[in-house]
Design a protein around this motif. Structure first.
Motif, PDB file in Angstrom:
ATOM      1  N   VAL A  26      -8.045   4.561  -3.957  1.00 34.27           N
ATOM      2  CA  VAL A  26      -9.057   5.402  -3.320  1.00 34.27           C
ATOM      3  C   VAL A  26      -8.427   6.775  -3.182  1.00 34.27           C
ATOM      4  CG1 VAL A  26     -10.374   5.812  -1.212  1.00 34.27           C
ATOM      5  CG2 VAL A  26     -10.143   3.489  -2.088  1.00 34.27           C
ATOM      6  N   ALA A  27      -9.096   7.809  -3.674  1.00 34.92           N
ATOM      7  CA  ALA A  27      -8.451   9.118  -3.725  1.00 34.92           C
ATOM      8  C   ALA A  27      -9.452  10.251  -3.643  1.00 34.92           C
ATOM      9  CB  ALA A  27      -7.636   9.240  -5.017  1.00 34.92           C
ATOM     10  N   ARG A  28      -8.940  11.406  -3.268  1.00 37.94           N
ATOM     11  CA  ARG A  28      -9.638  12.682  -3.375  1.00 37.94           C
ATOM     12  C   ARG A  28      -8.659  13.648  -4.037  1.00 37.94           C
ATOM     13  NH1 ARG A  28     -12.762   9.463  -2.004  1.00 37.94           N
ATOM     14  NH2 ARG A  28     -14.425   9.569  -0.433  1.00 37.94           N
ATOM     15  N   GLY A  29      -9.112  14.383  -5.024  1.00 42.58           N
ATOM     16  CA  GLY A  29      -8.186  15.218  -5.766  1.00 42.58           C
ATOM     17  C   GLY A  29      -8.699  16.617  -6.022  1.00 42.58           C
ATOM     18  N   GLN A  30      -7.761  17.480  -6.391  1.00 48.37           N
ATOM     19  CA  GLN A  30      -8.044  18.849  -6.789  1.00 48.37           C
ATOM     20  C   GLN A  30      -7.033  19.246  -7.852  1.00 48.37           C
ATOM     21  OE1 GLN A  30      -8.293  20.296  -2.399  1.00 48.37           O
ATOM     22  NE2 GLN A  30      -9.128  21.956  -3.633  1.00 48.37           N
ATOM     23  N   LYS A  31      -7.409  20.186  -8.670  1.00 47.38           N
ATOM     24  CA  LYS A  31      -6.498  20.674  -9.700  1.00 47.38           C
ATOM     25  C   LYS A  31      -5.437  21.568  -9.079  1.00 47.38           C
ATOM     26  CE  LYS A  31      -6.373  23.233 -14.080  1.00 47.38           C
ATOM     27  NZ  LYS A  31      -7.175  23.977 -15.089  1.00 47.38           N
ATOM     28  N   GLY A  32      -4.182  21.179  -9.215  1.00 49.48           N
ATOM     29  CA  GLY A  32      -3.082  22.068  -8.899  1.00 49.48           C
ATOM     30  C   GLY A  32      -2.593  22.094  -7.470  1.00 49.48           C
ATOM     31  N   TYR A  33      -3.368  21.548  -6.514  1.00 53.42           N
ATOM     32  CA  TYR A  33      -2.907  21.586  -5.126  1.00 53.42           C
ATOM     33  C   TYR A  33      -3.644  20.537  -4.298  1.00 53.42           C
ATOM     34  CZ  TYR A  33      -7.066  24.517  -4.309  1.00 53.42           C
ATOM     35  OH  TYR A  33      -8.343  25.009  -4.254  1.00 53.42           O
ATOM     36  N   ASN A  34      -3.096  20.263  -3.115  1.00 57.78           N
ATOM     37  CA  ASN A  34      -3.663  19.268  -2.195  1.00 57.78           C
ATOM     38  C   ASN A  34      -3.776  17.895  -2.872  1.00 57.78           C
ATOM     39  OD1 ASN A  34      -3.927  21.286  -0.177  1.00 57.78           O
ATOM     40  ND2 ASN A  34      -5.825  21.968  -1.155  1.00 57.78           N
ATOM     41  N   GLY A  35      -4.733  17.106  -2.451  1.00 58.84           N
ATOM     42  CA  GLY A  35      -4.944  15.789  -3.054  1.00 58.84           C
ATOM     43  C   GLY A  35      -4.272  14.666  -2.288  1.00 58.84           C
ATOM     44  N   VAL A  36      -5.035  13.598  -2.034  1.00 57.78           N
ATOM     45  CA  VAL A  36      -4.539  12.410  -1.329  1.00 57.78           C
ATOM     46  C   VAL A  36      -5.003  11.166  -2.074  1.00 57.78           C
ATOM     47  CG1 VAL A  36      -4.276  13.364   0.994  1.00 57.78           C
ATOM     48  CG2 VAL A  36      -6.542  12.647   0.226  1.00 57.78           C
ATOM     49  N   ALA A  37      -4.151  10.145  -2.081  1.00 58.24           N
ATOM     50  CA  ALA A  37      -4.480   8.912  -2.795  1.00 58.24           C
ATOM     51  C   ALA A  37      -3.888   7.719  -2.064  1.00 58.24           C
ATOM     52  CB  ALA A  37      -3.952   8.961  -4.224  1.00 58.24           C
ATOM     53  N   ILE A  38      -4.598   6.599  -2.127  1.00 54.54           N
ATOM     54  CA  ILE A  38      -4.117   5.332  -1.590  1.00 54.54           C
ATOM     55  C   ILE A  38      -4.066   4.342  -2.740  1.00 54.54           C
ATOM     56  CG2 ILE A  38      -4.476   3.486   0.095  1.00 54.54           C
ATOM     57  CD1 ILE A  38      -6.163   5.446   1.742  1.00 54.54           C
ATOM     58  N   LEU A  39      -2.860   3.911  -3.096  1.00 52.02           N
ATOM     59  CA  LEU A  39      -2.650   2.898  -4.122  1.00 52.02           C
ATOM     60  C   LEU A  39      -2.391   1.572  -3.431  1.00 52.02           C
ATOM     61  CD1 LEU A  39      -0.040   4.806  -6.348  1.00 52.02           C
ATOM     62  CD2 LEU A  39      -2.535   4.895  -6.523  1.00 52.02           C
ATOM     63  N   ILE A  83       0.858  -1.186   0.000  1.00 52.09           N
ATOM     64  CA  ILE A  83       0.000   0.000   0.000  1.00 52.09           C
ATOM     65  C   ILE A  83       0.891   1.231   0.000  1.00 52.09           C
ATOM     66  CG2 ILE A  83      -1.774   1.290   1.273  1.00 52.09           C
ATOM     67  CD1 ILE A  83      -2.431  -1.473   2.636  1.00 52.09           C
ATOM     68  N   LEU A  84       0.598   2.188  -0.872  1.00 50.22           N
ATOM     69  CA  LEU A  84       1.305   3.462  -0.901  1.00 50.22           C
ATOM     70  C   LEU A  84       0.296   4.593  -0.773  1.00 50.22           C
ATOM     71  CD1 LEU A  84       3.775   5.297  -1.311  1.00 50.22           C
ATOM     72  CD2 LEU A  84       3.419   5.060  -3.788  1.00 50.22           C
ATOM     73  N   CYS A  85       0.467   5.396   0.280  1.00 51.44           N
ATOM     74  CA  CYS A  85      -0.387   6.560   0.500  1.00 51.44           C
ATOM     75  C   CYS A  85       0.375   7.806   0.063  1.00 51.44           C
ATOM     76  CB  CYS A  85      -0.770   6.664   1.967  1.00 51.44           C
ATOM     77  SG  CYS A  85      -1.746   5.275   2.570  1.00 51.44           S
ATOM     78  N   LEU A  86      -0.224   8.567  -0.827  1.00 51.60           N
ATOM     79  CA  LEU A  86       0.401   9.769  -1.374  1.00 51.60           C
ATOM     80  C   LEU A  86      -0.348  11.005  -0.909  1.00 51.60           C
ATOM     81  CD1 LEU A  86       0.905   8.573  -5.057  1.00 51.60           C
ATOM     82  CD2 LEU A  86       2.673   8.691  -3.277  1.00 51.60           C
ATOM     83  N   GLN A  87       0.406  12.076  -0.684  1.00 50.90           N
ATOM     84  CA  GLN A  87      -0.191  13.370  -0.370  1.00 50.90           C
ATOM     85  C   GLN A  87       0.335  14.423  -1.347  1.00 50.90           C
ATOM     86  OE1 GLN A  87       1.976  12.087   2.388  1.00 50.90           O
ATOM     87  NE2 GLN A  87       0.364  10.549   2.625  1.00 50.90           N
TER      88      GLN A  87
END
Length: 262
Positions: free
Chosen positions: A58-71, A31-35
């Motif tokens: 599983v992720a939440r994103g925004q254009k250009g900033y922030n954003g978190v993802a779990i691969l 599992i890799l969690c990205l911020q």
């Protein structure tokens, strides 16, 4: 079930896709969690990750900033994300493994340059974010859970290169450390990295401003892996992949690892 987990503030997943692929191929975390992905979810470059076995995201994103993802190589169920402090930012996402373990991936606000909420709105937002995390953990105490991410605070004296020099620098001020500690205590979270490595200087972030970051070694431990006390004894093999800070076009953060037997 044994799985290896990593957390990494990647500072643009599209720009730094090559080093994400390098990490996945070289270290093969389950599992890799990205911020700080800085990308809408639909534009995260998934094909390369999937080719290495990371079929689940599983992720939440925004254009250009922030954003978190779990691969993940392991099946995941999206169990939500909370907009703490009502900032409208993609800073939290949670996923549950088939064994019932919930993984929370956080990107706490950095807080700007001045540690004074009266003159720096961003610092106030950071403190409010941490306060709402604390309150949420009080109301619904987590169980069988892991919390990871860029929490943007180095809490211990040996989590920074010079404790006295950084006491008035955002990320190590006493008020931030107190707020993070209150959130940690409210959830019964155990710092897995320091459980495994209880003594000594330990960093996961080095500024881009340093001409030679490695030689200067003015680091801070901003990236964390916590677990609830009911599963904390299952965590082990913690380490920070310092070398990744020196890869081509690097993030200013290095990945943090832990393995869990659950």
């Amino acid at each position: 079930m044994t799985f290896k987990l990593a957390t990494w503030n990647i500072n643009s997943v599209r720009l730094r896709e090559p080093i994400v692929l390098k990490l996945l191929a070289q270290e093969s975390p389950d599992i890799l969690c990205l911020q700080e992905c800085k990308s809408p979810v639909e534009k995260i470059p998934l094909d390369g990750f999937r080719s290495l076995g990371y079929q689940h995201i599983v992720a939440r994103g925004q254009k250009g900033y922030n954003g978190v993802a779990i691969l993940s190589k392991l099946p995941l169920k999206d169990v939500g994300g909370v907009d703490y402090a009502a900032l409208g930012h993609a800073r939290h996402v949670a996923a549950q493994l088939e064994n019932g373990v919930t993984i929370h991936n956080f990107y706490v606000p950095a807080g700007g340059d001045k540690p004074d909420r009266d003159i720096n709105e961003k610092f106030g937002q950071k403190l409010d974010y941490l306060t709402e995390m604390r309150d949420a953990f009080h109301v619904d105490k987590p169980e069988k859970s892991i919390l990871v991410g860029d929490l943007n605070i180095a809490p211990r004296e040996d989590d920074v290169w010079n404790h006295k020099s950084l006491l008035k620098i955002v990320s190590h001020t006493p008020v931030e450390v107190d707020h993070l500690g209150a959130a940690q205590d409210a959830g019964g979270w155990v710092d897995i990295t320091r459980q495994d490595i209880p003594q000594g200087q330990l960093y996961s972030w080095w500024s881009y401003r340093a001409r030679d970051w490695d030689a200067a070694d003015k680091g801070r431990r901003l990236d964390h892996i916590w677990a609830t006390d009911d599963i904390s004894n299952s965590g082990h093999s913690s380490h920070i992949l310092r070398d990744a800070r020196g890869w081509e076009k690097p993030s200013d953060h290095a990945p943090v690892f832990a393995t869990f037997d659950l």
